[in-house]
Scaffold this active site. Structure first.
Site, mmCIF file in Angstrom:
data_model
loop_
_atom_site.group_PDB
_atom_site.id
_atom_site.type_symbol
_atom_site.label_atom_id
_atom_site.label_comp_id
_atom_site.label_asym_id
_atom_site.label_seq_id
_atom_site.Cartn_x
_atom_site.Cartn_y
_atom_site.Cartn_z
ATOM 1 N N GLY A 124 0.848 -1.198 0.000
ATOM 2 C CA GLY A 124 0.000 0.000 0.000
ATOM 3 C C GLY A 124 0.879 1.243 0.000
ATOM 4 N N ILE A 204 -3.909 -10.218 -4.314
ATOM 5 C CA ILE A 204 -4.231 -10.774 -2.996
ATOM 6 C C ILE A 204 -5.637 -11.372 -3.002
ATOM 7 C CG2 ILE A 204 -4.533 -10.215 -0.536
ATOM 8 C CD1 ILE A 204 -2.276 -8.155 -0.842
ATOM 9 N N ILE A 282 -8.979 -6.660 5.119
ATOM 10 C CA ILE A 282 -7.516 -6.752 5.225
ATOM 11 C C ILE A 282 -6.860 -5.650 4.386
ATOM 12 C CG2 ILE A 282 -7.436 -9.220 5.720
ATOM 13 C CD1 ILE A 282 -6.405 -8.589 2.346
ATOM 14 N N ARG A 284 -7.358 -1.478 4.168
ATOM 15 C CA ARG A 284 -6.962 -0.368 5.029
ATOM 16 C C ARG A 284 -8.188 0.000 5.870
ATOM 17 N NH1 ARG A 284 -2.431 -1.536 4.204
ATOM 18 N NH2 ARG A 284 -0.776 -0.285 3.254
ATOM 19 N N ASP A 308 -8.154 -6.820 10.020
ATOM 20 C CA ASP A 308 -6.697 -6.807 10.243
ATOM 21 C C ASP A 308 -6.183 -5.374 10.168
ATOM 22 O OD1 ASP A 308 -4.103 -7.967 10.651
ATOM 23 O OD2 ASP A 308 -3.687 -7.667 8.519
ATOM 24 N N HIS A 332 -2.837 -5.691 12.308
ATOM 25 C CA HIS A 332 -2.242 -5.462 10.980
ATOM 26 C C HIS A 332 -1.029 -6.389 10.752
ATOM 27 C CE1 HIS A 332 -1.724 -2.249 7.608
ATOM 28 N NE2 HIS A 332 -1.397 -3.452 7.183
HETATM 29 O O1 LIG Z 1 2.151 -3.921 2.712
HETATM 30 C C1 LIG Z 1 1.096 -3.406 3.105
HETATM 31 O O2 LIG Z 1 0.549 -2.470 2.493
HETATM 32 C C2 LIG Z 1 0.477 -3.882 4.333
HETATM 33 O O3 LIG Z 1 -0.601 -3.505 4.656
HETATM 34 C C3 LIG Z 1 1.235 -4.831 5.205
HETATM 35 O O4 LIG Z 1 1.993 -5.696 4.566
#
Ligand SMILES: O=C(O)C(=O)CO
Length: 367
Positions: A124, A204, A282, A284, A308, A332
């Site tokens: 992210g 993902i 999972i 944000r 998460d 997280h």
């Molecule tokens: O990499 C990301 O953006 C996460 O949220 C944690 O790996």
């Protein structure tokens, strides 16, 4: 950094003390690395590009970076305070950061025109102001791909923890709540014959679906901007977002955070969901309106939620969501397998080095 200490690196002329950089005599120094907090150290000077690392990172990524650059690091597991960051970055060429750092115009101003590349140890990059980077010609590296499997694995764990009430079970075993065996105690919906809706079928999302398929899921739905040819292999049906939230027994959010997805899950959306639905995020925290989620969980609009990611992180321990039995919150840890985090630290370094050399980054955000 404690492991780096064992190597007894030869310090260059600069030593940072409680986060403030001061000039000191050159010499072998390992003791400075052993203090676990608020210690930042500059290393390996000699005409090499100066970079700043905003947190303690795996040795593998740091060693690689230190070979090529003069590195200053905030040697702590806690976030670097913004004022300390701003004081330590004037004149740097590269910034190695984490998803919990806010990298805005003020940070880029403090670094100055020497800043060429920012590399984040995350897939992210919503914490980096892209417009400001674009304006200044600063390139951005990130870490897609290598964390897909670990994140998908954790998502399956979170989904099962939520639907099959695993955390409640563990708590009851410990607090004496485990009485005699009762047929319907701690029951929840299974995945067999279920409909799973994936909001965002990127790498993902696909990896999550592939892992859930053997559980006997009947239908996969997905929503997003485009139909994905790879979805046919599941198979998964491309449906409007509204259809997905209405028809899914499990709603899994794996999209990125952007202007389109911010606050996407609000009261109106939770009202459309089935009262038996399990909501898993999972992505944000900001994709969800947490007050509306709390209401949905307490009024029975939806059955349970597994998160998460939250806003803020960490979620304060007195947050209303943490008082609910039907809400599971993880800290997280989606990508937190050892090998993944080490690989992320190396890729973040490789991106930064390529950015500094003016070469193609292994994984670059297209601005
Ligand atoms: O990499 C990301 O953006 C996460 O949220 C944690 O790996």
């Amino acid at each position: 950094m404690q492991r780096t200490a064992a190597i007894g690196l030869r310090l260059s002329a600069r030593v940072c003390y409680r986060g403030f950089s001061v000039r000191k005599a050159t010499g072998i120094c390992s003791s400075i690395f052993t203090s676990s907090k608020v210690t930042a150290v500059n290393m390996n000077s000699g005409g090499k590009p100066r970079v700043y690392v905003t947190r303690r990172i795996p040795k593998e990524g740091l060693d690689l970076l230190s070979k090529e650059c003069e590195v200053s690091i905030w040697d702590s597991d806690d976030a670097v305070p913004q004022d300390v960051l701003l004081k330590n970055i004037p004149g740097i060429s590269g910034l190695y950061c984490l998803l919990s750092d806010r990298i805005d115009g003020a940070v880029m101003d403090a670094a100055g025109p020497s800043l060429k590349a920012i590399s984040t140890l995350s897939v992210g990059y919503d914490h980096i102001n892209l417009d400001e980077c674009r304006k200044r010609g600063i390139r951005i590296g990130y870490t897609p791909g290598i964390l897909t499997d670990a994140t998908a694995e954790l998502t399956v764990g979170l989904l099962l923890t939520t639907s099959r009430r695993l955390a409640e079970g563990v708590t009851n075993v410990k607090n004496g709540g485990w009485g005699t065996w009762k047929p319907m105690w701690l029951t929840g919906p299974g995945l067999l014959n279920s409909t799973v809706g994936l909001v965002g079928l990127g790498r993902i999302g696909m990896a999550i679906a592939q892992r859930l398929k053997p559980f006997g899921v009947k239908r996969f739905l997905y929503s997003g901007n485009n139909k994905k040819p790879e979805a046919d292999s599941l198979p998964a049906e491309f449906v409007p977002f509204e259809t997905l939230v209405k028809e899914s027994g499990f709603v899994v959010v794996s999209c990125s955070l952007n202007a389109q997805t911010k606050g996407l899950f609000n009261k109106k959306v939770f009202e459309m969901m089935s009262s038996n639905a399990i909501f898993v995020n999972i992505s944000r925290g900001a994709v969800v309106n947490q007050d509306d989620l709390h209401e949905a969980l307490t009024t029975g609009q939806i059955r349970a939620a597994g998160l998460d990611v939250t806003t803020p992180e960490p979620l304060p321990t007195d947050h209303p969501l943490l008082k609910l039995d039907n809400c599971v919150v993880f800290p997280h840890i989606g990508s937190a397998s050892e090998e993944t985090r080490i690989a992320m630290s190396i890729l973040t370094t490789r991106n930064l080095l390529a950015g500094l050399m003016g070469e193609e980054m292994p994984e670059e955000v297209q601005l």
